[in-house]
Design a protein around this motif. Structure first.
Motif, PDB file in Angstrom:
ATOM      1  N   SER A  82      25.309  14.384  -6.221  1.00 34.86           N
ATOM      2  CA  SER A  82      25.830  14.043  -4.896  1.00 34.86           C
ATOM      3  C   SER A  82      25.245  15.012  -3.874  1.00 34.86           C
ATOM      4  CB  SER A  82      27.356  14.129  -4.883  1.00 34.86           C
ATOM      5  OG  SER A  82      27.768  15.480  -5.045  1.00 34.86           O
ATOM      6  N   LEU A  83      25.291  14.646  -2.598  1.00 35.38           N
ATOM      7  CA  LEU A  83      24.737  15.512  -1.564  1.00 35.38           C
ATOM      8  C   LEU A  83      25.425  16.873  -1.556  1.00 35.38           C
ATOM      9  CD1 LEU A  83      22.726  15.804   0.747  1.00 35.38           C
ATOM     10  CD2 LEU A  83      24.467  14.874   2.284  1.00 35.38           C
ATOM     11  N   GLN A  84      26.755  16.872  -1.715  1.00 32.26           N
ATOM     12  CA  GLN A  84      27.476  18.145  -1.711  1.00 32.26           C
ATOM     13  C   GLN A  84      27.113  18.995  -2.918  1.00 32.26           C
ATOM     14  OE1 GLN A  84      28.782  15.095  -1.710  1.00 32.26           O
ATOM     15  NE2 GLN A  84      30.722  14.929  -2.832  1.00 32.26           N
ATOM     16  N   ASP A  85      26.861  18.348  -4.070  1.00 29.48           N
ATOM     17  CA  ASP A  85      26.434  19.116  -5.238  1.00 29.48           C
ATOM     18  C   ASP A  85      25.005  19.633  -5.074  1.00 29.48           C
ATOM     19  OD1 ASP A  85      28.734  19.154  -6.684  1.00 29.48           O
ATOM     20  OD2 ASP A  85      28.209  17.505  -8.026  1.00 29.48           O
ATOM     21  N   GLN A  86      24.173  18.880  -4.389  1.00 28.31           N
ATOM     22  CA  GLN A  86      22.819  19.368  -4.102  1.00 28.31           C
ATOM     23  C   GLN A  86      22.886  20.661  -3.298  1.00 28.31           C
ATOM     24  OE1 GLN A  86      20.082  16.359  -2.478  1.00 28.31           O
ATOM     25  NE2 GLN A  86      21.404  14.779  -3.338  1.00 28.31           N
ATOM     26  N   VAL A  87      23.758  20.679  -2.276  1.00 30.85           N
ATOM     27  CA  VAL A  87      23.910  21.877  -1.455  1.00 30.85           C
ATOM     28  C   VAL A  87      24.422  23.043  -2.295  1.00 30.85           C
ATOM     29  CG1 VAL A  87      25.159  22.889   0.500  1.00 30.85           C
ATOM     30  CG2 VAL A  87      24.284  20.545   0.658  1.00 30.85           C
ATOM     31  N   ARG A  88      25.424  22.781  -3.131  1.00 35.39           N
ATOM     32  CA  ARG A  88      25.976  23.835  -3.982  1.00 35.39           C
ATOM     33  C   ARG A  88      24.910  24.377  -4.934  1.00 35.39           C
ATOM     34  NH1 ARG A  88      30.328  19.767  -4.871  1.00 35.39           N
ATOM     35  NH2 ARG A  88      32.010  20.238  -3.396  1.00 35.39           N
ATOM     36  N   PHE A  89      24.151  23.465  -5.541  1.00 34.40           N
ATOM     37  CA  PHE A  89      23.139  23.861  -6.511  1.00 34.40           C
ATOM     38  C   PHE A  89      22.055  24.713  -5.846  1.00 34.40           C
ATOM     39  CE2 PHE A  89      19.174  22.796  -8.906  1.00 34.40           C
ATOM     40  CZ  PHE A  89      19.503  23.489 -10.061  1.00 34.40           C
ATOM     41  N   VAL A  90      21.571  24.270  -4.701  1.00 32.64           N
ATOM     42  CA  VAL A  90      20.541  25.031  -3.975  1.00 32.64           C
ATOM     43  C   VAL A  90      21.069  26.420  -3.616  1.00 32.64           C
ATOM     44  CG1 VAL A  90      19.208  25.146  -1.830  1.00 32.64           C
ATOM     45  CG2 VAL A  90      19.346  22.997  -3.097  1.00 32.64           C
TER      46      VAL A  90
END
Length: 355
Positions: free
Chosen positions: A116-124
């Motif tokens: 998800s977009l929010q998980d992409q941000v968290r992962f980065v």
């Protein structure tokens, strides 16, 4: 059971069979619940460990010195299923203690390769700022993620391995039914289905359909919706672009030792000793799929009629050509053995002259 069947009236035989079936369903349901509970517990423990590390990071933040450049490095291996990824990843686990880096498995819910977009941000954010874990080697079945979209200054180093598309599909088909020798006791999703890959192709089954070949392209294409539209020419071209511009090295399963050798030469901070370990270690050829039967020429020919296979094959050949190009400029063969070329550039005419 056979003696009881002879002695019992047909009516009671039927009731006994129904009772047995209900009992088996109940047991399977309980096993499934136990596996889900174990998964939740593992995720809860992982989240707790992460919170502890992040709290220490917050408390010590004011005293932190900038990381040395050699330590501020992250490698991401967004591994494609059934490409010898377990064998390669175990090299990283075996070497991390000696070479002093961390290995982290990216475990997504239901192995979904799209975040998800929010998980992409968290992962980065984790990958770039989690200094306690650097240097780090991340691995998991996730599609390529373009870090430059998130405004980071230092992007990770991407690597990967791909495999002949039909061979990969055949391996995955039997893996879902019979498992492998890595975790032989684990129940697989299609366990009990004895149909061969050839029988599946002949019957036009969904598990062996050409659409199932569409995996390596989207893994390299990334998190765009078009990447996952089966048969998209745009996705193929984007995957090619990413392979050349965003990946340090992409190897092929069929030439995995050469891939390991080049990585050791290019990234000794991570892979020092990897070639020798691959040649002599017990974990170099893990996860052999059980009960795998090679497909017939007729089955292969039927799959090769598909435009999807043609695209995946084109991508595989593109990756293979690029890997062989890199290898030709990195290694030489002597007496049947490959060896890494020494540095063949140097500096001269350096001005102004030093006293």
């Amino acid at each position: 059971m056979g003696l009881l069947r002879i002695m019992m009236p047909p009516k009671f035989q039927l009731l006994a069979l129904l009772a047995f079936a209900v009992a088996m369903l109940f047991l399977e349901n309980q096993i499934q619940k136990l596996e889900e509970s174990r998964g939740k517990l593992e995720r809860a423990i992982a989240r707790h460990e992460v919170r502890e590390i992040e709290q220490r990071h917050t408390l010590d933040g004011s005293r932190e010195m900038p990381l040395d450049e050699s330590e501020d490095v992250v490698v991401i291996y967004n591994r494609v299923p059934k490409t010898a990824s377990t064998s390669f990843t175990n090299l990283a686990y075996d070497l991390c203690g000696k070479n002093k880096y961390h290995v982290l498995h990216i475990n997504t819910t239901k192995n979904n390769p799209v975040m998800s977009l929010q998980d992409q941000v968290r992962f980065v954010r984790n990958v770039t700022s989690w200094r306690e874990m650097k240097p780090a080697f991340y691995h998991g079945h996730v599609s390529f993620l373009d870090f430059s979209k998130f405004g980071v200054k230092r992007k990770p180093i991407y690597i990967n391995v791909i495999r002949d598309p039909i061979e990969r599909l055949v391996s995955y088909y039997y893996f879902l039914r019979f498992g492998d020798d890595y975790r032989p006791g684990l129940r697989r999703r299609k366990q009990g289905d004895k149909k061969t890959f050839d029988e599946c192709v002949s019957a036009g089954g969904s598990d062996c359909a050409a659409e199932k070949l569409w995996l390596q392209i989207p893994f390299f294409c990334g998190h765009y919706s078009e990447c996952w539209n089966v048969g998209s020419r745009w996705a193929l071209e984007q995957a090619k672009y990413n392979l050349v511009n965003e990946y340090l090295l992409v190897g092929v399963t069929e030439e995995l030792e050469d891939f390991v050798m080049i990585l050791e030469a290019a990234l000794p901070r991570y892979f020092r000793g990897a070639t020798e370990l691959y040649r002599t270690g017990k974990k170099s050829h893990l996860r052999k799929t059980s009960e795998k039967k090679p497909p017939t020429k007729e089955s292969i020919a039927k799959l090769q009629q598909s435009d999807i296979w043609k695209m995946e094959s084109e991508f595989y050949e593109f990756a293979l050509e690029q890997f062989q190009f890199v290898r030709a400029h990195a290694v030489r063969e002597k007496d049947g053995e490959l060896y890494i070329l020494a540095q063949n550039f140097f500096y001269e005419k350096i001005y102004p002259k030093m006293n």
